[in-house]
Enzyme design. Structure first.
Site, PDB file in Angstrom:
ATOM      1  N   ASN A 183       0.822  -1.216   0.000  1.00 28.23           N
ATOM      2  CA  ASN A 183       0.000   0.000   0.000  1.00 28.23           C
ATOM      3  C   ASN A 183       0.853   1.261   0.000  1.00 28.23           C
ATOM      4  O   ASN A 183       0.442   2.289  -0.542  1.00 28.23           O
ATOM      5  CB  ASN A 183      -0.950  -0.012   1.193  1.00 28.23           C
ATOM      6  CG  ASN A 183      -2.044  -1.052   1.025  1.00 28.23           C
ATOM      7  OD1 ASN A 183      -2.724  -1.090   0.008  1.00 28.23           O
ATOM      8  ND2 ASN A 183      -2.191  -1.917   2.013  1.00 28.23           N
ATOM      9  N   ASP A 189     -10.566  -6.869  -9.411  1.00 27.65           N
ATOM     10  CA  ASP A 189      -9.831  -5.611  -9.247  1.00 27.65           C
ATOM     11  C   ASP A 189      -8.400  -5.696  -9.775  1.00 27.65           C
ATOM     12  O   ASP A 189      -7.705  -4.689  -9.896  1.00 27.65           O
ATOM     13  CB  ASP A 189      -9.829  -5.146  -7.784  1.00 27.65           C
ATOM     14  CG  ASP A 189      -9.134  -6.113  -6.821  1.00 27.65           C
ATOM     15  OD1 ASP A 189      -8.395  -7.015  -7.274  1.00 27.65           O
ATOM     16  OD2 ASP A 189      -9.330  -5.957  -5.604  1.00 27.65           O
TER      17      ASP A 189
END
Length: 198
Positions: A87, A168
């Site tokens: 992330n 995704d």
């Protein structure tokens, strides 16, 4: 009988998995995730450890560093497996800060008596080749500085397989989880082995 089994399990040495959505079984049943499969593999291999999954979807290395001391105090793990950084990369965070955060987490784990492993990541080259290389190198630098075990690229066996991901395109699907475990196990097994023989 069940109470006795639970007591034994609760007394077992702990392996703490400290990651993000890749380890939190994002978008799939938790029992299909690689961390749950790891518990099965550990049991089959004859190791006594109890796997504790403290992974949080969306977690960054900065957030992990803030959370880790309380998790170490709560679980007192023999083994700490850190799967963080993805992330940070997706958000374009400075790699120097990520490196410092990872190194601090490894050192906290080691100071608490845990054997530590890092599961490394890569990010797409469209973030810029220099950034992508620096990002990937962070894991090697931390491992070299701390002596932590390193798996350079956790998603390596599925990275180029579109059918291994959810729609995704980021999170591995349930079918990919056994492949991730098979890839990680050779790097992780020595930690379980040495923890058991000490």
């Amino acid at each position: 009988m069940l109470a006795a089994q639970t007591a034994v399990a609760n007394d077992a040495p702990v392996a703490l998995i400290f990651g993000d959505s890749l380890s939190a079984a994002y978008g799939i049943p938790r029992d299909d995730g690689w961390v749950h499969l790891l518990q099965q593999r550990v049991r089959q291999a004859g190791y006594p450890h109890r796997i504790v999954n403290a992974s949080v979807s969306g977690e960054t290395t900065a957030g992990g560093l803030r959370r880790l001391p309380a998790q170490l105090e709560r679980h007192r793990p023999d083994i700490l497996i850190i799967e963080l950084g993805g992330n940070d990369g997706l958000r374009g965070q400075p790699t120097a800060a990520m490196t410092n955060n990872l190194e601090s987490m490894v050192q906290l784990g080691q100071a608490a008596g845990a054997r530590v492993a890092l599961l490394g990541m890569r990010i797409p080259s469209n973030y810029g080749p220099a950034y992508a290389q620096a990002f990937h190198q962070s894991y090697a630098d931390v491992a070299e500085a701390t002596g932590a075990a390193l798996l350079p690229f956790f998603l390596e066996p599925i990275a180029l397989s579109q059918d291994a991901f959810l729609p995704d395109g980021i999170h591995p699907n349930a079918g990919a989880q056994p492949r991730l475990l098979e890839h990680a196990w050779p790097a992780l097994q020595p930690l379980f082995k040495s923890s058991t023989t000490d």
